[in-house]
Design a protein around this motif. Sequence first.
Motif, short mmCIF file in Angstrom:
data_model
loop_
_atom_site.label_atom_id
_atom_site.label_comp_id
_atom_site.label_asym_id
_atom_site.label_seq_id
_atom_site.Cartn_x
_atom_site.Cartn_y
_atom_site.Cartn_z
N UNK A 17 48.51 59.41 47.57
CA UNK A 17 48.60 59.94 46.20
C UNK A 17 47.37 59.49 45.41
N UNK A 18 47.56 58.77 44.32
CA UNK A 18 46.43 58.34 43.49
C UNK A 18 46.06 56.88 43.69
N UNK A 19 46.59 56.24 44.74
CA UNK A 19 46.30 54.84 45.01
C UNK A 19 45.80 54.69 46.44
N UNK A 20 45.38 53.48 46.76
CA UNK A 20 44.88 53.18 48.09
C UNK A 20 45.66 52.01 48.66
N UNK A 21 46.12 52.16 49.89
CA UNK A 21 46.77 51.08 50.62
C UNK A 21 45.77 50.56 51.63
N UNK A 33 45.53 48.90 46.05
CA UNK A 33 44.65 48.86 44.89
C UNK A 33 44.48 50.24 44.31
N UNK A 34 43.94 50.29 43.11
CA UNK A 34 43.70 51.58 42.47
C UNK A 34 42.45 52.25 43.00
N UNK A 35 41.54 51.46 43.61
CA UNK A 35 40.31 51.99 44.20
C UNK A 35 40.21 51.46 45.63
N UNK A 36 39.39 52.09 46.47
CA UNK A 36 39.20 51.56 47.82
C UNK A 36 38.66 50.13 47.80
N UNK A 37 37.75 49.84 46.88
CA UNK A 37 37.17 48.50 46.79
C UNK A 37 38.22 47.45 46.44
N UNK A 38 39.11 47.80 45.51
CA UNK A 38 40.18 46.88 45.12
C UNK A 38 41.17 46.68 46.26
N UNK A 39 41.50 47.74 46.96
CA UNK A 39 42.41 47.64 48.11
C UNK A 39 41.80 46.75 49.19
N UNK A 40 40.50 46.90 49.43
CA UNK A 40 39.81 46.09 50.44
C UNK A 40 39.79 44.62 50.02
N UNK A 41 39.41 44.35 48.79
CA UNK A 41 39.35 42.99 48.28
C UNK A 41 40.73 42.31 48.34
N UNK A 42 41.76 43.04 47.92
CA UNK A 42 43.12 42.49 47.95
C UNK A 42 43.58 42.21 49.37
N UNK A 43 43.20 43.07 50.31
CA UNK A 43 43.57 42.85 51.71
C UNK A 43 42.88 41.62 52.27
#
Length: 95
Positions: A17-21, A33-43
Motif C-alpha cells: 500500500x503506502x508503506x514499506x515493510x 517505515x514510511x519510506x524504503x530508507x526508513x524501513x531499511x534503517x529500522x530493520x
Amino acid sequence: MMQNNTFVFTGVIIKENNEFSSICIEIDVASEGLTPEEAKSNLIEAVSLYLESAIENGLPVFRPVPKNESPLMKSPDQVTEVFDIKISLDVKVHV
C-alpha cells in the motif's frame, strides 16, 4: 553467514500500500517505515538488537523464513530492494 566478527544477512524491502515493510529472511526479523530508507534503517536496528539479545540469552541466532513464505518467492512483484545487512559484534567471553 559470519565473516570474522561480522554477520552478513539478506534484507528485503516490500512495498505494501503506502508503506514499506522490511524483513531479514535468514532470521525472520521484520520492521517497517514510511519510506524504503526508513524501513531499511529500522530493520538494521531490529536485526542488531535481536542478535545481541539472542547471543546474550543463548537463543538460536538463525531461524529463517520458510522458503515458501519468503517475499522473494511469494510476492516478488512487491519487492523493491534486496540488500546486505552487515552487523559487527564484539564477542566477549565471561566466566
